[in-house]
Enzyme design. Structure first.
Site, mmCIF file in Angstrom:
data_model
loop_
_atom_site.group_PDB
_atom_site.id
_atom_site.type_symbol
_atom_site.label_atom_id
_atom_site.label_comp_id
_atom_site.label_asym_id
_atom_site.label_seq_id
_atom_site.Cartn_x
_atom_site.Cartn_y
_atom_site.Cartn_z
ATOM 1 C CE LYS A 79 -3.904 1.895 2.701
ATOM 2 N NZ LYS A 79 -4.744 1.693 3.903
ATOM 3 C CB SER A 113 -8.199 3.424 2.979
ATOM 4 O OG SER A 113 -7.261 2.836 3.869
ATOM 5 C CB SER A 135 -8.221 0.711 5.947
ATOM 6 O OG SER A 135 -8.896 1.944 5.908
#
Lengths: 494, 102
Positions: A79, A154, A178
């Site tokens: 990420k 997210s 997330s």
């Protein structure tokens, strides 16, 4: 079967027996990226050359007879809020669009030392604030099961990368759902470890008392392997747990202790899709058949979790994001004095959701409101933790839905922040309590997108999560596809 | 009971050093009122005699040895500076016509 379709466990075996090389494995994922990425857009930065370089280095070490870790040569995606030295790390924000970290996050250091080729940095909601990746300053990632729907967020890019076979493993971060919410929307395993289990050093901060890095994988064993590699004490993160990680794979295989599982009775099921409840009951039935004891459990004060979370997380964020001032790094909006340079930089550099959270947090921490909002929320957090402690006196594990609904349409909640926040309602309280929480695939909704089961254990009992999740994995419906058949729109990518 | 946030928006944005357009301010006033109304539901819970939880760590803080280690080089530290002058981060002038050396 192509290499990218194999489990990490299998890839590791094939490489250590020298049946395939890491370069071949890595190339298979790079080819898959070329095939699928234009339609789903999971990556902000691609690093194919870097990946192949690491892979060939691992292959050379192996042919020299060096002893390597099981995950050596297994590629992964990371990420874009996890710092990678010399490689752009944006947090999907305009304010960090050109930011090049001068150091590696501890997890990245471990990954490099192990020899895991990095395939790229994945898309996310800006600063990990969001539940759909629509808050990325660059583009929205699409759900591979239905390209008109969001992948969740997210960590949406990481979830999509693994579910489509563009990466065998990925790292995300979970502050209030997330990892688990996109894992549920994309039909794979996503773990939020116990707070402190994995070092946060180099994870760009959102809400420090809640942020945790965690793995995405296609099955519990692969997830356990990556957690085992990354869990451990880090002298650079004083909140990291001082004890060594146990052997998660053997904890997963342990079939002797049949645990007592509590099925979470939600105080309010407003807005819950009925098929979600059916899926949870189906999973409970399956576990009961395997010999687990199932009973209802209540966490009476978790209804207040959403309220407490949306005061605590923005408060911490408003403080953490104070560092983006246009002086040391990031975008600079210009100005003839410090004050207006700060305001312009931040006004132009942050997107709408980040601004909202900074505003809520600044408000909740400001003179006259601190006691009623932030302090009160921290007290409610204590009560929520007490509920978990009580529940874990009677139960070894808690299960419930991972999300109230399956993936929603792109744009559906984009203009209603409160509606968007509610899509994390199942995930938030585990984060406030600091307990480990895993999202596991739990079948399909009638609309063709995945549903998820959330499993929650007491602190540092991740092995228990893998153990129970593995019963679910072994009993999965062979009629259901494990991965989406990405349906390419006619005429190619947009 | 909804909170009227419109009066506060300006003040809070200033505290946060956040430049907002008129349109942003208007939109935000409504959205933040809704969010805070929901968040305020926590007032229903009695928290007398409840200690706040600022973190969830139950193990003692671990200290590391106080040893001199390697630090980032100046060039690394400054590599992301939007405005750099020699070995310094450059910012707009802070003092007016003072006797400072600038």
């Amino acid at each position: 079967m192509k290499l990218y379709q194999k489990t990490v466990f299998e890839l590791s075996r094939l490489m250590s027996s020298r049946e395939v090389s890491s370069v071949e494995v890595t190339q298979s994922f790079l080819d898959r990226i070329e095939e699928v990425e234009p339609f789903v857009r999971a990556f902000i930065t691609h690093t194919p050359a870097m990946a192949l370089e690491t892979a060939s280095l691992v292959d050379r070490k192996r042919s020299n007879g060096e002893k390597l870790q099981p995950l050596a040569g297994v590629p992964l995606a990371i990420k874009d809020n996890i710092s990678t030295e010399g490689l752009r790390t944006t947090c999907a924000s305009k304010i960090l669009e050109n930011y090049i970290p001068p150091y590696d996050a501890t997890v990245v250091e471990i990954i490099k030392k192990t020899g895991m080729p990095l395939l790229g940095k994945t898309n996310m909601d800006e600063f990990a604030m969001g539940s759909s990746t629509e808050n990325s300053a660059f583009f929205t990632t699409r759900n591979p099961w239905d390209l008109e729907k969001v992948p969740g967020g997210s960590s949406g890019g990481s979830a999509v990368a693994v579910s489509t076979g563009m990466a065998p493993l990925a790292l995300g971060s979970d502050t209030g759902g997330s990892i688990r919410q996109p894992a549920s929307f994309c039909g794979l395993y996503g773990l939020r470890p116990t707070y402190g289990r994995i070092s946060r050093y180099g994870l760009i901060a959102f809400a420090s008392s809640l942020d945790q890095i965690g793995p995405f994988a296609m099955n519990p064993a692969d997830c356990a392997m990556l957690l085992g590699l990354l869990a451990g004490h880090d002298p650079r993160d004083s909140t990291s747990y001082p004890e060594k990680a146990p052997d998660y794979l053997s904890a997963m295989e342990n079939r002797n202790d049949k645990l007592k599982i509590g099925i979470l009775k939600h105080n309010s099921e407003n807005g819950f899709d009925p098929e979600v409840k059916d899926a949870v009951n189906r999973m409970a039935g399956l576990l009961e058949k395997e010999g687990f004891t199932i009973d209802q459990v209540e966490l009476p004060r978790t209804d207040y979790g959403l309220g407490a979370y949306y005061l605590i997380a923005p408060s911490e964020a408003s403080s953490n994001l104070g560092r983006y001032d246009g002086v040391r790094y990031g975008y600079n909006g210009g100005g003839d004095n410090l004050e207006n340079m700060f305001s312009r930089t931040r006004g132009a550099g942050f997107g709408p959701e980040v601004k909202r959270r900074i505003m809520i947090g600044t408000y909740a921490l400001s003179a006259g409101y601190y006691d009623a909002y932030y302090l009160k929320a921290m007290k409610v957090r204590t009560l929520i933790r007490q509920d978990y402690k009580e529940a874990f006196k009677k139960f070894d594990l808690i299960i419930g839905p991972a999300t109230p609904t399956p993936a929603f349409r792109i744009g559906e909640k984009a203009d209603d922040p409160l509606e968007m926040y509610l899509s994390d309602v199942c995930n938030i309280t585990d984060a406030l309590a600091g307990v480990p929480s895993l999202s596991a695939p739990a079948g399909m909704h009638s609309n063709g997108t995945p549903l998820g089961l959330q499993l929650t254990a007491p602190p540092f009992c991740e092995g228990r999560l893998f153990n129970v999740a593995n019963y679910i994995y072994r009993n999965r419906d062979p009629q259901l596809p494990e991965r989406p058949a990405v349906r390419f729109p006619e005429g190619g990518a947009e | 009971m909804a909170i009227d946030f419109s009066k506060d928006v300006e003040h809070v944005a200033k505290l946060a050093r956040l430049e907002l357009t008129t349109e942003e301010k208007e939109k935000m006033a409504g959205q933040l009122s809704d969010i805070l109304d929901t968040a305020r539901r926590i007032q229903e819970l009695n928290t007398d005699a409840v200690e706040p939880t600022s973190h969830v760590i139950e193990f003692p803080a671990t200290m590391r040895d106080d040893l001199v280690g390697e630090s980032l080089t100046l060039n690394r530290v400054l590599q992301n500076a939007p405005m750099r002058e020699k070995d310094f981060f450059r910012v707009p002038g802070i003092a007016k016509n003072g006797n400072d050396e600038q």
